[in-house]
Enzyme design. Structure first.
Site, mmCIF file in Angstrom:
data_model
loop_
_atom_site.group_PDB
_atom_site.id
_atom_site.type_symbol
_atom_site.label_atom_id
_atom_site.label_comp_id
_atom_site.label_asym_id
_atom_site.label_seq_id
_atom_site.Cartn_x
_atom_site.Cartn_y
_atom_site.Cartn_z
ATOM 1 N N ASP A 118 0.845 -1.189 0.000
ATOM 2 C CA ASP A 118 0.000 0.000 0.000
ATOM 3 C C ASP A 118 0.888 1.249 0.000
ATOM 4 O OD1 ASP A 118 -2.370 -1.530 0.140
ATOM 5 O OD2 ASP A 118 -2.025 -1.844 2.273
ATOM 6 N N LYS A 122 -0.171 9.998 1.724
ATOM 7 C CA LYS A 122 -0.185 11.200 2.566
ATOM 8 C C LYS A 122 1.011 11.212 3.522
ATOM 9 C CE LYS A 122 -5.105 11.897 2.381
ATOM 10 N NZ LYS A 122 -6.367 11.453 2.904
HETATM 11 C C1 LIG Z 1 -2.035 -3.528 -2.482
HETATM 12 S S1 LIG Z 1 -2.236 -5.139 -1.849
HETATM 13 C C2 LIG Z 1 -1.103 -6.101 -2.823
HETATM 14 C C3 LIG Z 1 -1.391 -7.558 -2.771
HETATM 15 C C4 LIG Z 1 -0.388 -8.478 -3.487
HETATM 16 N N1 LIG Z 1 0.926 -8.417 -2.874
HETATM 17 C C5 LIG Z 1 -0.289 -8.176 -4.947
HETATM 18 O O1 LIG Z 1 0.747 -7.653 -5.379
HETATM 19 O O2 LIG Z 1 -1.235 -8.480 -5.697
HETATM 20 C C6 LIG Z 1 -1.389 -5.018 -0.283
HETATM 21 C C7 LIG Z 1 -1.711 -6.162 0.654
HETATM 22 O O3 LIG Z 1 -0.877 -6.063 1.794
HETATM 23 C C8 LIG Z 1 -1.627 -6.343 2.961
HETATM 24 N N2 LIG Z 1 -0.976 -5.633 4.070
HETATM 25 C C9 LIG Z 1 -0.792 -4.295 4.169
HETATM 26 N N3 LIG Z 1 -0.154 -3.979 5.316
HETATM 27 C C10 LIG Z 1 0.071 -5.156 5.958
HETATM 28 C C11 LIG Z 1 0.673 -5.488 7.207
HETATM 29 N N4 LIG Z 1 1.177 -4.549 8.011
HETATM 30 N N5 LIG Z 1 0.743 -6.795 7.571
HETATM 31 C C12 LIG Z 1 0.232 -7.757 6.752
HETATM 32 N N6 LIG Z 1 -0.359 -7.499 5.554
HETATM 33 C C13 LIG Z 1 -0.436 -6.216 5.162
HETATM 34 C C14 LIG Z 1 -3.025 -5.830 2.642
HETATM 35 O O4 LIG Z 1 -4.005 -6.459 3.429
HETATM 36 C C15 LIG Z 1 -3.150 -6.151 1.154
HETATM 37 O O5 LIG Z 1 -3.712 -7.428 0.945
#
Ligand SMILES: C[S@@+](CC[C@H](N)C(=O)[O-])C[C@H]1O[C@@H](n2cnc3c(N)ncnc32)[C@H](O)[C@@H]1O
Length: 213
Positions: A118, A122
């Site tokens: 993600d 911001k």
């Molecule tokens: C934008 S998605 C990308 C998913 C995948 N890696 C892809 O490239 O298709 C980011 C994923 O990271 C997970 N995520 C974000 N922060 C995290 C954290 N601190 N611990 C575990 N998972 C996390 C979110 O739930 C989400 O499923």
């Protein structure tokens, strides 16, 4: 990702506790016990629906892999893939990756994958970026001395931020590409994630780096 916590996900998780860890505090230093064979251990932090890590585990039976996700709905979708494929070298972990050193022992992991994290654009959310220095500290602790991090994103801002953050932390860059899909050598063995497929179809360039401490 528009997945909310869902009752079917809870049921599926509870039915497959041999494949997934949901209370991992006591697993530090013992992750190899979850696998059939003791072999190098790799972690993907934020696996989404799990296309990448499942394919990686299929292609590399000589390694062990952990797919880590904070969302129940997402982990249940990875679980579906794992139940179909029955890969002995893939385990799932439902947890937040913000404190990896509570979940893993020092030097327990050989490599870490951060795919399409993600971007948190911001400024006030900068500490949530998975390449913020507090995350890098944790990665340094859990990674073996010769371990590395592979990072992919379509987000130019996050990529530039991550380069600076890693550089300030004293990390070394082993590979770097601003257009992974058009780099023949790097792309040859590339496994696409769900987000990667979606964004590259829209014409976005994929940024990639491999770095070590
Ligand atoms: C934008 S998605 C990308 C998913 C995948 N890696 C892809 O490239 O298709 C980011 C994923 O990271 C997970 N995520 C974000 N922060 C995290 C954290 N601190 N611990 C575990 N998972 C996390 C979110 O739930 C989400 O499923």
């Amino acid at each position: 990702m528009r997945l909310r916590n869902k009752p079917w996900a809870k049921d599926m998780i509870n039915d497959n506790l041999d494949l997934i860890s949901v209370q991992p505090e006591n697993m530090q230093g013992k992750w190899q016990d979850r696998f059939e064979k003791k072999q190098p251990l790799y972690l993907e932090l934020g696996s989404g629906k799990g296309a990448f890590i499942t394919e990686l585990a299929k292609r590399n039976p000589q390694n062990n892999y952990i797919a880590m996700e904070v969302q129940e709905g997402a982990i249940a979708l990875i679980l579906k893939k794992q139940v179909e494929n029955k890969l002995p070298n893939l385990q799932l972990l439902l947890a937040n990756g913000s404190n990896l050193s509570d979940l893993f022992a020092e030097n327990e992991i050989k490599g870490l994958y951060l795919n399409f994290s993600d971007p948190w654009p911001k400024t006030r959310h900068v500490k949530r970026r998975l390449t913020y220095k507090s995350f890098l500290e944790q990665y340094k602790y859990v990674l073996e001395d010769d371990g590395n991090i592979e990072f992919k994103t379509d987000n130019q801002g996050l990529f530039e931020y991550s380069l600076v953050s890693m550089n300030n932390f004293g990390m070394k860059f082993d590979e770097l590409s601003l257009d992974l899909h058009n780099d023949e050598a790097l792309n040859e063995n590339n496994i696409q994630t769900e987000y990667e497929e979606k964004f590259s179809k829209k014409g976005f360039r994929i940024n990639y780096l491999k770095a070590s401490f």
